[in-house]
Design an enzyme around this catalytic site. Sequence first.
Site, short mmCIF file in Angstrom:
data_model
loop_
_atom_site.label_atom_id
_atom_site.label_comp_id
_atom_site.label_asym_id
_atom_site.label_seq_id
_atom_site.Cartn_x
_atom_site.Cartn_y
_atom_site.Cartn_z
N CYS A 99 -2.96 9.11 2.31
CA CYS A 99 -1.90 8.27 1.80
C CYS A 99 -3.19 8.78 0.46
O CYS A 99 -3.00 9.03 -1.02
CB CYS A 99 -1.92 6.81 1.40
SG CYS A 99 -3.89 6.07 2.07
N GLU A 116 0.55 -1.19 0.23
CA GLU A 116 -0.21 0.04 -0.43
C GLU A 116 0.56 1.38 0.20
O GLU A 116 1.83 1.57 1.03
CB GLU A 116 -0.59 -0.57 1.50
CG GLU A 116 -1.63 -0.96 1.20
CD GLU A 116 -2.77 -0.88 0.23
OE1 GLU A 116 -3.01 -0.24 -0.59
OE2 GLU A 116 -3.97 -1.98 -0.53
P1 NAD Z 1 8.23 4.37 4.37
O1 NAD Z 1 8.26 3.49 3.44
O2 NAD Z 1 9.51 5.79 5.03
O3 NAD Z 1 7.86 3.65 6.13
C1 NAD Z 1 6.99 2.37 5.88
C2 NAD Z 1 7.10 2.08 7.71
O4 NAD Z 1 8.41 0.70 6.61
C3 NAD Z 1 7.91 1.98 8.10
O5 NAD Z 1 7.75 1.16 9.76
C4 NAD Z 1 9.30 2.15 8.61
O6 NAD Z 1 10.45 1.43 9.29
C5 NAD Z 1 9.32 0.61 7.53
N1 NAD Z 1 10.68 0.50 6.90
C6 NAD Z 1 11.70 0.85 6.59
N2 NAD Z 1 12.66 0.83 5.70
C7 NAD Z 1 12.17 -0.52 5.64
C8 NAD Z 1 13.54 -1.70 4.61
N3 NAD Z 1 14.01 -1.54 4.22
N4 NAD Z 1 12.62 -2.60 4.86
C9 NAD Z 1 11.45 -3.42 5.58
N5 NAD Z 1 10.77 -1.93 6.27
C10 NAD Z 1 11.36 -0.95 6.41
O7 NAD Z 1 7.18 5.52 4.77
P2 NAD Z 1 6.51 6.20 5.69
O8 NAD Z 1 6.57 7.77 5.63
O9 NAD Z 1 6.37 5.95 6.88
O10 NAD Z 1 5.05 6.78 4.81
C11 NAD Z 1 4.84 7.82 4.30
C12 NAD Z 1 3.92 6.50 2.86
O11 NAD Z 1 3.17 5.77 3.20
C13 NAD Z 1 3.07 7.99 2.47
O12 NAD Z 1 3.82 7.32 0.46
C14 NAD Z 1 1.89 7.03 2.29
O13 NAD Z 1 0.92 7.76 0.70
C15 NAD Z 1 2.24 6.36 2.63
N6 NAD Z 1 0.76 5.27 3.22
C16 NAD Z 1 -0.07 4.91 1.62
C17 NAD Z 1 -1.50 4.01 2.26
C18 NAD Z 1 -1.99 3.25 1.10
O14 NAD Z 1 -2.89 2.28 2.15
N7 NAD Z 1 -1.36 2.68 0.20
C19 NAD Z 1 -1.22 4.73 4.01
C20 NAD Z 1 -0.65 5.13 4.05
C21 NAD Z 1 0.45 5.65 4.05
#
Ligand code: NAD
Length: 545
Positions: free
Chosen positions: A283, A249
């Site tokens: 998002c 997502e």
């Molecule tokens: P992010 O990708 O920085 O982090 C998300 C999660 O992934 C965190 O828990 C982080 O610790 C973990 N993570 C980071 N690197 C990783 C790795 N290499 N391996 C495994 N896990 C890892 O995103 P964010 O800044 O927390 O969230 C913002 C983004 O989320 C925006 O782009 C937003 O649109 C998206 N989002 C999408 C939805 C949806 O339903 N499509 C919903 C909410 C947020």
Amino acid sequence: MGGQNDAMSTALQGQSDEIITYNPATGEEVGRVRINSADEVNSVVDRSRQAFQLWRQTSFTERRRLVVAAREAILSDIDGIAHLISRESGKPFGEAISMEIAPVLDLMQHFARSTKKLLSPKKINIGLYALMGRSSRIVYHPLGVVAIIPAWNYPFSIPLGEAVMALMAGNSVVIKPSELTPLTGMKIGEIFEKAGVAPHLVQIVTGDGSTGDALVKAKPDKIMFTGSVATGKKIAAEAAKNLTSVVLELGGKDAMIVLEDANLDMAAAGAVWGAFCNAGQSCSSVERLYVHEKVAKELTAKIVERTKQMKQGDGSRDDISIGAMSSERQVKIVEDHVANFRESGARIETGGKRCASPHVSKGNTRGVDSDTLFFEPTVISGATNDMRAMRDETFGPTLPIATFSTDDEAIRLANDSEFGLTASVWTRNKSRGERIARQIEAGSVCVNEVLYTHGIGQTPWGGFKNSGRGRTHGALGLMELVQPQHIHVNRISLFPNAWWFPYSPTAVETFRGFATKFASGSLLKTAGLLPQLVKRILEVRNWKG
Ligand code: NAD
């Protein structure tokens, strides 16, 4: 903490093995959690797999009992949970209830009641094979350990909703909350503890991206990821090494199309909420508004007027509509995008800058290089798709407005994006709205509604294009959490099959008949094959090998 990423401006490293989270509105410490090592994560997944072996044998009634008890635990502490979410993420307290707690409670009751039916064995129509005494059914098995790696923007409802669906399907769960909101993640663990969950069935590991990476490498049976496109790609690549299946997502740049016949008061109110709830950090936030040129001036004026009336401040107060953003990194992106709009010739109608908050305490320990994480809700007119800020995800309180003159142009502009999560069309003509909706490349498209369908647990959620892969929520989301198995039965096992050995001229003639008659799906045509079929079956039956 080696892999600390720069999102952690409100969740800074304390001791080398802990994360401290700060209230984005005040800079005050909310709490601290340990960073789990890769070895600890491996042990958690091992224990989860053992818990799964017991849980998979439970009845739907037993699973439902756990989810109902977890609902009760939430209901008994709605305000406490909402305050925690608000203090860790900066969102208004009321919004934590309306957009996280209420929707997830609804999802919980739905899947507690409906999973048994949704996962009951399903008969498959196998056409003419049924006349040969064959039948096919699908039965659903749980997968095993489901790893949930969410973002920080809906730190309660997203991981909890996915956990509930996974548990109802018979899986065990490990959640690695975002480093910006680990205490809200821990709260989910506490809720299940209170509900009397079996040992190790729901476990929370805390840490940053490196802990998430360790969880992916620990070979869970499914990964439910919510976050950025960049991290989604990394996780998909790592998971592919073990062929672990992943639901992604990801980001959005969601379009709202307002036709000339729309109710402009409704459209303006919807646009302001869709763009600025959760300080624009959804998002599915409205990040591009396309309005018919005939009504652009009027709609923009209504939007600006409403935006100016919004109260911004510490989300712990009931009368606050827009809180602080979650991190310094996000504010910097918003500043950059607003600057890009300005430089490219768009006009800032209201807002446009970081603003002071009366609530920020002196001696703020957050360590950010500016005073506050509050950014004014910002309305921008004269935007066009060639501006960088109209293409990249902003994830902040900006509402850029562009114009169009025909339906086809509106559709083309909305689809001119790498993303496709949600969109909306506003019109008094429902069939025109639906016709346009079907041409928009997005996972969910609303007519005269905006943003909120993640809150309807019965409906599927997921994106087209770079907004993701797979679905959460709804029956389609539940299917991501099970292994479908096909059971095929031959009820009249008296004769051998015509396609078995030996092959012969009679066999080849029969196979031609399969291709030209049976495979037509027509009973009438297939009836003409019967004499040849009988001849062939006798040949196979009498064959001595
Ligand atoms: P992010 O990708 O920085 O982090 C998300 C999660 O992934 C965190 O828990 C982080 O610790 C973990 N993570 C980071 N690197 C990783 C790795 N290499 N391996 C495994 N896990 C890892 O995103 P964010 O800044 O927390 O969230 C913002 C983004 O989320 C925006 O782009 C937003 O649109 C998206 N989002 C999408 C939805 C949806 O339903 N499509 C919903 C909410 C947020």
